[in-house]
Motif scaffolding. Structure first.
Motif, PDB file in Angstrom:
ATOM      1  N   SER A 220      -9.556   9.350   5.373  1.00 54.57           N
ATOM      2  CA  SER A 220      -8.974  10.289   4.413  1.00 54.57           C
ATOM      3  C   SER A 220      -9.522  11.702   4.615  1.00 54.57           C
ATOM      4  CB  SER A 220      -9.203   9.806   2.987  1.00 54.57           C
ATOM      5  OG  SER A 220     -10.556   9.855   2.684  1.00 54.57           O
TER       6      SER A 220
ATOM      7  N   TRP B  67       0.670   7.567   0.694  1.00 48.70           N
ATOM      8  CA  TRP B  67      -0.212   6.398   0.716  1.00 48.70           C
ATOM      9  C   TRP B  67       0.666   5.163   0.689  1.00 48.70           C
ATOM     10  CZ3 TRP B  67      -3.346   5.230  -4.364  1.00 48.70           C
ATOM     11  CH2 TRP B  67      -3.921   3.953  -4.274  1.00 48.70           C
TER      12      TRP B  67
ATOM     13  N   TYR C 103      -6.366   7.392  -3.473  1.00 47.78           N
ATOM     14  CA  TYR C 103      -6.546   6.296  -2.516  1.00 47.78           C
ATOM     15  C   TYR C 103      -8.008   5.838  -2.522  1.00 47.78           C
ATOM     16  CZ  TYR C 103      -7.103   4.194   2.138  1.00 47.78           C
ATOM     17  OH  TYR C 103      -7.418   3.364   3.185  1.00 47.78           O
TER      18      TYR C 103
END
Ligand code: ATP
Length: 464
Positions: free
Chosen positions: A224, A236, A255
């Protein structure tokens, strides 16, 4: 499609046949064959139903919508098996959708499956021509660009060998070199494949950052921080579905929250602009010096000067050496943060300089500039004028910031402060020096701070 939408994915789905037992695959073929051969319609229908029932459809991806506009860099993040590669393959047309549609505008170039687009029986050179033509270049255009492609790939004589003899790193080098020279409008990159040594990674990042100024990029990564560092928007995915789309930083934060929730049983709250740390495993967090203690070749492996690295400018000097030294001037063996370091640059003058100024910039693996400085103020009272053949040695002594574990590159620049402002920078050597950080840090952000102490005091105001 609006001229600004370069990639449009509408209600996209990809189903693969899945068999519970290996014998189901055989059953399906036999029922299918029998259904095709039988002239009796009722039997044909019955056999077809049985053939279909032998296999189940596994949806790698379903009901996915996405629009990518011109000039955007969109990151796709998600755990293993969430459908990212399947989506990318459909966007570049190497996989046909089962449902829905994908439309793209302009020339699309992709770095996806290892070796895809290459014929392993042919040499690297032949593959450059075949691949270039697949991307719409004429033979003459490839002739013109061939040397630049070869220089980018930098795989030496292997270019004349069949691709089947290549290591995976060589594959990637050649594939990236090609896509970097086909005048693509859209680049589709699976970061997992962008493997290679740190010098090559920096070269790719330099290209990618330049491309991103005008081009459109779809980028897949598990990391990320890479998505946050490169992308404007992110999507995502999980179990073939879109969980979230939006600003890259927000999506990555959500996420990571979900990641923590799953792995720690509770969600870490993210507030304001503070970013949660990456999911760092215990082994990464540990100070990794112990593991390699006393390995003599460590400095040679983890601190590397590349005199031939890419350069721009007039070559006013030759950078002969870049070193990182300890306080006693011996080579630095470890970077863990806070140590006193001397960065020494030795160069030979080619063109006379009135007031030479050296500068350096340290970049992370995504090519983001983290810190740097220059010698501008040093020769103010006593300008260090120099003539052809002179040797210059610039030293920067500083306490090393705490850098997250990983690879870092140093750019070196030489300027003449006596020249007009727009002509001052004479020589810029990209990624001249590479080093590794083995910091044991749980810091967040790009650079850890030299924290002196952390405390927490609780004052009970109410007594029962
Ligand atoms: N050819 C195929 N036949 C059957 N199933 C497939 C096929 N290709 C992919 N899958 C399945 O589809 C799902 C999505 O795979 P995909 O490779 O797109 O995921 P991913 O998010 O890219 O994973 P990773 O991060 O590990 O690369 C997985 O469960 C995978 O096993």
């Amino acid at each position: 499609m609006s001229s600004d939408v370069i990639i449009r994915v509408s209600d996209l789905g990809k189903g693969f046949r899945a068999y519970k037992h290996p014998s189901d695959r055989l059953k399906q073929s036999l029922y299918g064959l029998a259904a095709r051969l039988t002239p009796v319609p009722t039997l044909k229908a019955k056999l077809s139903r049985r053939a279909i029932a032998s296999a189940q459809v596994f949806w790698a991806l379903r009901h996915v919508d996405l629009e990518v506009r011109r000039g955007e860099t969109v990151g796709i993040i998600g755990r293993n098996g969430s459908g990212k590669s399947t989506l990318l393959q459909m966007v570049c047309g190497t996989l046909a959708p089962t449902e829905g549609s994908v439309t793209t505008q302009g020339r699309v170039a992709a770095l996806l499956e290892l070796g895809s687009g290459f014929d392993v029986e042919f040499t690297g050179r032949e593959n450059v021509y075949m691949n270039g033509q697949l991307h719409g270049l004429s033979k003459e255009q490839i002739d013109e660009r061939f040397d630049a492609i070869a220089a980018f790939a930098d795989i030496g004589d292997f270019l004349e060998q069949p691709v089947k003899t290549y290591s995976s790193g060589m594959f990637v080098r050649l594939a990236f070199a090609v896509i970097a020279h086909v005048d693509a409008d859209v680049l589709i990159i699976d970061e997992a494949l962008a493997v290679g040594d740190a010098f090559f990674t920096q070269k790719c990042m330099r290209f990618l950052r330049k491309f991103m100024q005008t081009g459109t990029v779809l980028f897949v990564s598990h990391d990320s921080s890479a998505i946050r560092g490169l992308c404007t928007r992110a999507m995502w995915m999980d179990h073939g579905k879109v969980i979230d789309v939006g600003d890259a930083k927000d999506v990555c934060n959500r996420y990571l929250e979900a990641y923590y929730e799953e792995h720690q049983g509770k969600s870490r709250k993210v507030s304001g602009t503070k970013q949660p740390a990456e999911p760092v495993s215990a082994s990464t967090r540990r100070d990794r010096r112990g593991k390699y203690d006393a390995q003599q070749d460590r400095a040679a492996r983890n601190f590397v000067f590349d005199p031939e690295s890419a350069r721009s400018g007039s070559d006013a000097a030759t950078i002969e050496r870049v070193e990182m030294l300890k306080e006693d001037s011996s080579p630095l063996l470890w970077v863990v943060g806070r140590e006193n370091v001397t960065l020494r640059i030795t160069a030979r003058v080619r063109d006379p300089l009135e007031q030479p100024v050296f500068g350096f910039t340290v970049k992370d693996k995504l090519g983001r500039m983290l810190f740097g400085d220059n010698t501008f103020w040093v020769p103010q009272d006593d300008p260090a004028e120099c003539v052809t053949g002179d040797r210059m040695v610039a030293e920067f002594r500083f306490a090393m910031p705490i850098l997250l574990p990983g690879d870092y590159a140093v750019d070196i620049a030489l300027a003449d402060a006596a020249r007009p402002r727009d002509a001052q920078v004479l020589h810029w050597q990209h990624d001249a020096y590479l080093f590794k950080s083995d910091a044991a840090t749980s810091s967040t952000g790009l650079i850890g701070m030299p924290m002196r102490e952390i405390s927490l005091e609780v004052v009970h105001l109410h007594t029962s």
